[in-house]
Design a protein around this motif. Structure first.
Motif, PDB file in Angstrom:
ATOM      1  N   LYS A   1      -5.776   4.769  -0.537  1.00 42.92           N
ATOM      2  CA  LYS A   1      -5.147   3.849   0.412  1.00 42.92           C
ATOM      3  C   LYS A   1      -5.109   2.427  -0.158  1.00 42.92           C
ATOM      4  N   PHE A   2      -6.232   1.969  -0.711  1.00 35.83           N
ATOM      5  CA  PHE A   2      -6.303   0.627  -1.282  1.00 35.83           C
ATOM      6  C   PHE A   2      -5.346   0.486  -2.462  1.00 35.83           C
ATOM      7  N   LEU A   3      -5.361   1.474  -3.376  1.00 30.92           N
ATOM      8  CA  LEU A   3      -4.513   1.403  -4.570  1.00 30.92           C
ATOM      9  C   LEU A   3      -3.025   1.434  -4.208  1.00 30.92           C
ATOM     10  N   ALA A   4      -2.655   2.277  -3.254  1.00 31.79           N
ATOM     11  CA  ALA A   4      -1.260   2.348  -2.829  1.00 31.79           C
ATOM     12  C   ALA A   4      -0.799   1.004  -2.267  1.00 31.79           C
ATOM     13  N   LYS A   5      -1.633   0.409  -1.434  1.00 31.19           N
ATOM     14  CA  LYS A   5      -1.288  -0.894  -0.854  1.00 31.19           C
ATOM     15  C   LYS A   5      -1.182  -1.957  -1.947  1.00 31.19           C
ATOM     16  N   LYS A   6      -2.124  -1.937  -2.865  1.00 31.48           N
ATOM     17  CA  LYS A   6      -2.145  -2.912  -3.965  1.00 31.48           C
ATOM     18  C   LYS A   6      -0.877  -2.816  -4.812  1.00 31.48           C
ATOM     19  N   MET A   7      -0.382  -1.601  -5.000  1.00 27.35           N
ATOM     20  CA  MET A   7       0.787  -1.386  -5.859  1.00 27.35           C
ATOM     21  C   MET A   7       2.106  -1.373  -5.081  1.00 27.35           C
ATOM     22  N   GLY A   8       2.021  -1.488  -3.772  1.00 26.46           N
ATOM     23  CA  GLY A   8       3.240  -1.544  -2.967  1.00 26.46           C
ATOM     24  C   GLY A   8       3.970  -0.227  -2.835  1.00 26.46           C
ATOM     25  N   ILE A   9       3.207   0.876  -2.844  1.00 24.00           N
ATOM     26  CA  ILE A   9       3.803   2.197  -2.660  1.00 24.00           C
ATOM     27  C   ILE A   9       3.040   2.926  -1.564  1.00 24.00           C
ATOM     28  N   SER A  10       3.617   4.010  -1.079  1.00 21.22           N
ATOM     29  CA  SER A  10       2.933   4.753  -0.010  1.00 21.22           C
ATOM     30  C   SER A  10       1.785   5.571  -0.616  1.00 21.22           C
TER      31      SER A  10
END
Length: 179
Positions: A164-173
């Motif tokens: 969840k954190f990585l997806a948000k950080k990278m701007g993807i779902s």
């Protein structure tokens, strides 16, 4: 991420194939030149400055000149190594480069090895290594996960490294990240 974009090769040493047994421990202090390694099979882990870098069939490993690191044999295997000198390659830390088709890199490595064994055409050696470096650069640019992998490598000790954190950080779902 164009690691090799401005790299100018100045020397290539004879390519090697190295066997690493499971449980192997080795250390390198002040590496004399740059190195590029591909895994034929098996797995080793490099440890530098408290960080771990895994070499396996899916990753090439770029070893910096003057680096000090330790090597651990996780799984018995064979690894290719191309040692070289160059200008304009500004790395101080081991760099893991995900590869899509390791077979093509191994084919190029074998071609380079044959050139060293059967002819002394220095320009041909440079041509093959530039082709390898160019392909590695292209794959990193076209790999949507390369920035995530780099972030994970740099921040591996943080406790918030969730999907969840990585997806948000990278701007993807999060779903896209898992796929």
């Amino acid at each position: 991420m164009n690691i090799f974009e401005n790299t100018v090769l100045t020397n290539i040493f004879e390519p090697l194939t190295v066997f690493s047994e499971k449980g192997r421990k080795a250390a390198t202090d002040n590496r004399q030149c740059f190195g590029l390694s591909f895994c034929l099979n098996g797995q080793i882990t490099y440890k530098q400055n408290g960080k771990k870098f895994v070499s396996n069939i899916s990753n090439a490993v770029l070893l910096p000149k003057n680096a000090t690191y330790k090597i651990y044999g996780d799984k018995e295997g064979l690894f290719t190594v191309i040692n070289f000198e160059c200008k304009n390659l500004d790395i101080e830390e081991i760099t893991v480069l995900p590869v899509k088709d390791s077979a093509q890199y191994i084919k190029d490595f074998n071609q380079l090895m044959n050139c060293f064994l059967h002819d002394n055409m220095r320009l041909r050696h440079f041509e093959i290594l530039y082709r390898i470096l160019g392909r590695l650069d292209s794959e990193q640019i076209n790999n949507p996960l390369s920035s995530i992998l780099k972030y994970i490598e740099t921040n591996i000790s943080e406790t918030n490294l969730t999907n969840k954190f990585l997806a948000k950080k990278m701007g993807i779902s999060e779903v896209y990240l898992r796929k």
